[in-house]
Design a protein around this motif. Structure first.
Motif, PDB file in Angstrom:
ATOM      1  N   ASN A  81       4.652   1.088 -14.158  1.00  0.00           N
ATOM      2  CA  ASN A  81       5.565   2.006 -13.794  1.00  0.00           C
ATOM      3  C   ASN A  81       5.865   2.715 -15.169  1.00  0.00           C
ATOM      4  O   ASN A  81       5.773   1.758 -16.002  1.00  0.00           O
ATOM      5  N   ASP A 113       4.665   9.749  -1.144  1.00  0.00           N
ATOM      6  CA  ASP A 113       4.767   8.532  -0.752  1.00  0.00           C
ATOM      7  C   ASP A 113       5.319   7.918   0.056  1.00  0.00           C
ATOM      8  O   ASP A 113       5.717   7.132   0.719  1.00  0.00           O
ATOM      9  N   GLN A 129       1.641   6.502   8.084  1.00  0.00           N
ATOM     10  CA  GLN A 129       0.359   7.252   7.232  1.00  0.00           C
ATOM     11  C   GLN A 129      -1.055   8.022   7.685  1.00  0.00           C
ATOM     12  O   GLN A 129      -0.873   9.151   7.397  1.00  0.00           O
ATOM     13  N   ASP A 146      -0.041   9.677  -3.051  1.00  0.00           N
ATOM     14  CA  ASP A 146       0.661   8.761  -3.369  1.00  0.00           C
ATOM     15  C   ASP A 146       1.129   7.029  -2.635  1.00  0.00           C
ATOM     16  O   ASP A 146       1.854   7.015  -1.903  1.00  0.00           O
ATOM     17  N   GLU A 147       0.472   6.231  -3.088  1.00  0.00           N
ATOM     18  CA  GLU A 147       1.047   5.158  -3.099  1.00  0.00           C
ATOM     19  C   GLU A 147       1.184   4.916  -1.208  1.00  0.00           C
ATOM     20  O   GLU A 147       1.643   4.242  -0.915  1.00  0.00           O
ATOM     21  N   THR A 169      -0.405   2.696   0.519  1.00  0.00           N
ATOM     22  CA  THR A 169      -0.200   1.760   1.349  1.00  0.00           C
ATOM     23  C   THR A 169       1.231   0.254   0.583  1.00  0.00           C
ATOM     24  O   THR A 169       1.801   0.193   0.883  1.00  0.00           O
ATOM     25  N   GLU A 170       1.774   1.434   0.187  1.00  0.00           N
ATOM     26  CA  GLU A 170       3.286   0.383  -0.907  1.00  0.00           C
ATOM     27  C   GLU A 170       4.071   0.321   0.769  1.00  0.00           C
ATOM     28  O   GLU A 170       4.731   1.429   1.315  1.00  0.00           O
ATOM     29  N   GLY A 171       4.508  -0.997   0.871  1.00  0.00           N
ATOM     30  CA  GLY A 171       5.212  -1.676   1.730  1.00  0.00           C
ATOM     31  C   GLY A 171       4.965  -1.629   2.702  1.00  0.00           C
ATOM     32  O   GLY A 171       5.582  -1.932   3.828  1.00  0.00           O
ATOM     33  N   GLU A 224      -2.623   3.797  -7.093  1.00  0.00           N
ATOM     34  CA  GLU A 224      -2.766   2.917  -6.002  1.00  0.00           C
ATOM     35  C   GLU A 224      -2.091   1.964  -7.160  1.00  0.00           C
ATOM     36  O   GLU A 224      -2.452   1.464  -7.806  1.00  0.00           O
ATOM     37  N   GLN A 225      -1.151   0.960  -6.410  1.00  0.00           N
ATOM     38  CA  GLN A 225      -0.838  -0.305  -7.555  1.00  0.00           C
ATOM     39  C   GLN A 225      -1.982  -1.666  -7.015  1.00  0.00           C
ATOM     40  O   GLN A 225      -2.039  -2.701  -7.363  1.00  0.00           O
ATOM     41  N   ASN A 226      -2.157  -1.357  -5.652  1.00  0.00           N
ATOM     42  CA  ASN A 226      -3.001  -2.997  -5.315  1.00  0.00           C
ATOM     43  C   ASN A 226      -4.523  -2.470  -5.464  1.00  0.00           C
ATOM     44  O   ASN A 226      -5.229  -1.811  -4.885  1.00  0.00           O
ATOM     45  N   ILE A 243       2.733  -7.192 -10.717  1.00  0.00           N
ATOM     46  CA  ILE A 243       2.634  -7.255  -9.155  1.00  0.00           C
ATOM     47  C   ILE A 243       2.210  -9.114  -9.174  1.00  0.00           C
ATOM     48  O   ILE A 243       1.462  -9.959  -9.138  1.00  0.00           O
TER      49      ILE A 243
END
Ligand code: ATP
Length: 235
Positions: free
Chosen positions: A36, A86, A142, A160-161, A163-165, A192-194, A235
């Motif tokens: 972040n 997102d 999505q 933008d992200e 897969t979030e949530g 992506e954070q994953n 994470i």
């Protein structure tokens, strides 16, 4: 397809991007990973031509060998730059089909996807074509958000992200959707954070930290360092 050269961006006096250089080749899926505040959203805004209302930028952005640095967002969209936000931006009160009928078709980019092609590629959207946006699952939303951008004829998607949530099963579905998009010849830059997901779907990865690209990684490197990266990302 996308080339970024020594891009810097400021909010007033505060510098958020520091000489970012990166590229995404035609047909590739590339992820941008960072904690972040690393500058991911700022970079996306710069790519879309939206940073101007926040502060100044230096450096250049090219799309398919054309310098688009000074172009307004709608002109970038016409040249084939698509954005999947997102929050997915699905119109809740409109049906799936109405959502798909809305986007304008751009000229001079990819062949815009027909409704027929969308429904063949994403059968759940055909089944749910009369449903309002609110009645879709996260994965279906999505799918709709991606399909809607493909309808414009976009050749580079900025996601933008996505897969979030979402639950692991839906994340897996999104991976399959992105592979379909890639197979159709569309290029993708994914925030992506994953990192586990990123290594299953993408070709290459950039790590952004404090406004700088600090590493360029391939899938094997991401897999080997998955735990370290997740810890680093918090994470
Ligand atoms: P996140 O995942 O939390 O959205 P990010 O990687 O997208 O983070 P940015 O939102 O691009 O990071 O933020 C990069 C830097 O710019 C941060 O230091 C942030 O505080 C600053 N910043 C972002 N938006 C603004 C703004 N509107 N005004 C001032 N500073 C901002």
């Amino acid at each position: 397809m996308l080339r970024v050269d020594r891009l810097s961006a400021w909010y007033g006096e505060a510098q958020a991007l520091r000489e970012v250089s990166m590229r995404v080749d035609e047909g590739e899926i590339v992820t941008l990973v960072g904690r972040n505040g690393a500058g991911k959203t700022t970079l996306l805004r710069c790519l879309m031509g939206l940073h101007g209302s926040y502060g100044r930028t230096t450096g250049t952005v090219s799309l398919a060998d054309e310098d688009i640095t000074g172009l307004a967002p709608h002109r970038r969209a016409r040249r084939g730059l698509g954005f999947v936000p997102d929050d997915r931006g699905v119109y809740a009160t409109l049906s799936v089909e109405e959502n798909l009928l809305l986007p304008p078709v751009t000229k001079g980019s990819q062949e815009p996807w027909s409704l027929k092609r969308v429904y063949e590629t994403f059968p759940p959207l055909r089944e749910r074509r009369r449903f309002p946006g609110t009645k879709l699952s996260g994965g279906e939303q999505q799918m709709l958000a991606l399909a809607r951008v493909l309808r414009t004829g976009a050749r580079l998607l900025l996601c933008d992200e996505p897969t979030e949530g979402l639950s692991p099963l839906i994340v897996q579905q999104i991976g399959e959707i992105l592979r379909e998009v890639k197979a159709a010849g569309v290029t993708v830059l994914l925030i992506e954070q994953n990192v586990h997901f990123a290594a299953t779907v993408a070709d290459r990865h950039y790590l952004l930290a404090e406004g700088r690209i600090v590493e360029s990684l391939d899938n094997d490197q991401v897999r080997e360092r998955e735990h370290e990266l997740l810890e680093y990302l918090g994470i």
